[in-house]
Design a protein around this motif. Sequence first.
Motif, PDB file in Angstrom:
ATOM      1  N   ASN A 140       0.985  -1.297   0.041  1.00  0.00           N
ATOM      2  CA  ASN A 140       0.076  -0.082   0.110  1.00  0.00           C
ATOM      3  C   ASN A 140       0.763   1.367  -0.114  1.00  0.00           C
ATOM      4  O   ASN A 140       0.364   2.269   0.528  1.00  0.00           O
ATOM      5  CB  ASN A 140      -0.897  -0.037   1.284  1.00  0.00           C
ATOM      6  CG  ASN A 140      -1.954  -1.009   1.216  1.00  0.00           C
ATOM      7  OD1 ASN A 140      -2.666  -1.205   0.176  1.00  0.00           O
ATOM      8  ND2 ASN A 140      -1.630  -1.935   2.214  1.00  0.00           N
ATOM      9  N   TYR A 182      -8.598   4.445  -3.435  1.00  0.00           N
ATOM     10  CA  TYR A 182      -7.650   3.511  -3.421  1.00  0.00           C
ATOM     11  C   TYR A 182      -8.182   2.218  -2.585  1.00  0.00           C
ATOM     12  O   TYR A 182      -8.911   2.450  -1.751  1.00  0.00           O
ATOM     13  CB  TYR A 182      -6.295   3.861  -2.370  1.00  0.00           C
ATOM     14  CG  TYR A 182      -5.515   4.796  -3.387  1.00  0.00           C
ATOM     15  CD1 TYR A 182      -4.614   4.139  -4.076  1.00  0.00           C
ATOM     16  CD2 TYR A 182      -5.548   6.038  -3.265  1.00  0.00           C
ATOM     17  CE1 TYR A 182      -3.500   4.782  -4.945  1.00  0.00           C
ATOM     18  CE2 TYR A 182      -4.844   6.820  -3.959  1.00  0.00           C
ATOM     19  CZ  TYR A 182      -3.770   6.338  -4.958  1.00  0.00           C
ATOM     20  OH  TYR A 182      -2.927   7.119  -5.661  1.00  0.00           O
ATOM     21  N   LEU A 197      -7.485  -0.444  -0.037  1.00  0.00           N
ATOM     22  CA  LEU A 197      -6.260  -0.764   0.915  1.00  0.00           C
ATOM     23  C   LEU A 197      -6.316  -2.431   1.062  1.00  0.00           C
ATOM     24  O   LEU A 197      -7.013  -3.093   1.265  1.00  0.00           O
ATOM     25  CB  LEU A 197      -6.909  -0.562   2.198  1.00  0.00           C
ATOM     26  CG  LEU A 197      -5.959  -0.736   3.304  1.00  0.00           C
ATOM     27  CD1 LEU A 197      -4.432  -0.266   3.390  1.00  0.00           C
ATOM     28  CD2 LEU A 197      -6.469  -0.223   4.775  1.00  0.00           C
ATOM     29  N   LYS A 198      -5.031  -2.801   0.309  1.00  0.00           N
ATOM     30  CA  LYS A 198      -4.895  -4.136   0.240  1.00  0.00           C
ATOM     31  C   LYS A 198      -4.466  -4.955   1.392  1.00  0.00           C
ATOM     32  O   LYS A 198      -3.599  -4.468   2.273  1.00  0.00           O
ATOM     33  CB  LYS A 198      -3.714  -4.464  -1.003  1.00  0.00           C
ATOM     34  CG  LYS A 198      -4.375  -3.871  -2.304  1.00  0.00           C
ATOM     35  CD  LYS A 198      -3.323  -4.044  -3.353  1.00  0.00           C
ATOM     36  CE  LYS A 198      -3.788  -3.379  -4.748  1.00  0.00           C
ATOM     37  NZ  LYS A 198      -3.096  -1.991  -4.809  1.00  0.00           N
TER      38      LYS A 198
END
Lengths: 220, 470
Positions: free
Chosen positions: A24, A146, A148-149
């Motif tokens: 991230n 985005y 958020l992985k």
Amino acid sequence: MKQLILDFLPPAPRTFDDFVRGDNAELLFQLGEWAQGEVRALYIWGESGAGKSHLLSASEARLEAALPSYYINARQSMLPQQIEGNAALLVDNVEYLDAEQQITLFDHYNTLREGGGRILASGNLPPMLLALRDDLRTRLGWGLVYQLKSLSDDDKIAALLRRARHLGFELHRELAEYLLHHASRDLPNLYQLLEEINTASLSRQRAVTLGLIRETLKSS
Amino acid sequence: MQIKVSTEDLWSHCLNELQQSLAASQFNIWIKPLANSAQVVDGSLVIAVPNQIFLQFIRDRYLGMIEMAAAKVCNGVPPHIELKVGVLAASAPAERSAKPATQETVQEAPAPVQAAPKPAKRFDAAGSNHELSRLNPGHTFDTLVTGKANQVARAAAMQVAENPGVSYNPLFVYGGVGLGKTHLTQAIGNFVHQHNPQAKIRYIHAEKYVQDVVKAYQHKSFDDFKKYYHSLDVLLVDDIQFFVGKDRTQEEFFYLFNALLESGKQIILTSDKIPREIEGLQERLTSRFSWGLIVPIEPPETEMRVAILLKKAEAEHFKLDANVAFFMAKNIRSNVRELEGALKRVMAYSRFTNQSITVDSAKEALRDILASGNRQVSVENIQKTVADFYKIKVADMHSKKRTRDIARPRQMAMALTKELTQMSLPAIGDAFGGRDHTTVLHACRTIQDFRQSDQEMAHQYSVLLQMLRS
């Protein structure tokens, strides 16, 4: 006799330093830009436990003190009725906004857009899939978006080791792996387990071993 | 055929006939504005239209009807009808050559389309502070990307900006979210301000207006409230559908509307639907909102989305390769806001990695956005959405009923399924209650024809398409 412990855990830190970056990096960079006012609208989505609330708290802490700012977790609290046009608004869990609150956020969004303010919001889904009113979700999708992985297993292990050290004990790598294989794998849950293990270890005056972890898992 | 009757007799008869045979929305949009724009000149009926788009629309869709209506007054023979862009000449123009009725001369008139008093005279001399207008100075006609989706709306907006309070009042712009209604209407405000800095202009979102009414209640300040709003020269109210269920707001707005209109002040409104489809709005308001001109903004097609991206990038001093713009426009289709969000993401990626953007790096930058948009629309979802839209039961999508109120939505759903899924025609027929594939084909053709001939159907189709894609 069971040892009573002074239940005085250090508060869970919610800073960027404490956040495990994983995949991230770009998002973290943009959150810095947001706190500086370079980016004015940012939306983060990701699965529960990925660290969205952590990032929102950390971002709020980075804002300059003089700036009016509001942090709202839509799951628990209501948005303010009115905000200043130049304010910073942070809204966690937007998917929990009810119909009235959606209109309020819509209104605040427009106020901030007109007044040079900024917004940082988070939710469980990308904007276009949120079950919110069209005019609101398209606005959330208007700025930077985005995902958020979630962390890889290696990153999670690193995070667990670091958190254990913060609590005041050493966790062996194999034990961290054991936790990953035998407990629910999201980071807040794993952190919670670490605290329970810590409590068990202190109250029973035993070192953190596989046996102790098994017992804690069984009882939790 | 030389016309022997007076303009009044001929044109008012035509207007009557058209009003009866057209849907009210069509009549109000296309024909009503021409009520005072026809004249019998040298034996021909000359109709002046505001612009090229109008001309094309009238010629393609309504000229035949006008001819037929006129023929009834002229002993059954259609007269020569001429359409021209511009204003009617005060005196009879020079001799015209006789032409077959189907060919019209198109004359461009660069001058203002309608004779109007100079705006400066109509506005109070009391100074105004442009800050108070709440207009975003970036929202101008110059920065607005124009394409098929918004060209009619833009032309109408331009007219209003040039002659506020005169040409179309109110101007009512409707369309889905994120298509640029706010930009377009604010462009009018900015244009008026530029040409008449004294004009008192106010842009307000309908929700904020509701709050103002509440505040006036709380502080017992209705007099100030009224005084302020009634003193405006141009009032722009965004998302008027937010008035739904707010009775006191609607009442206040009704008086404000009347007062402004009576004194020749311009009102511009936007909404997600046409007035009479906004449920919960008082009848006296919906009818008044339809007095002026109602224009749609449709979702932009791919080329227009590319143009939007290039223009936005240019405004941000960001070099966006045309191939990258095409890639983005093709893959992000739901609405303009999401498209702008994607552009910001690509620019952020470029700053973060310190690289210029290629199609490959754009793919990388937009990976999670594209992945979340790649959902296949299911036929069940289409049936449900269309049924909700037309307020019929989902079961009717499979039923044998053939009444028009059921069959038309069902045809719409079939056409959308063909557009949005990879299903074969027999499979679509199966999904709609075991119908034959020729029935599906027929449905698709019917909807295609309607989209070309019926403005409202065309709009419904594009709204549904947008709903399903986003």
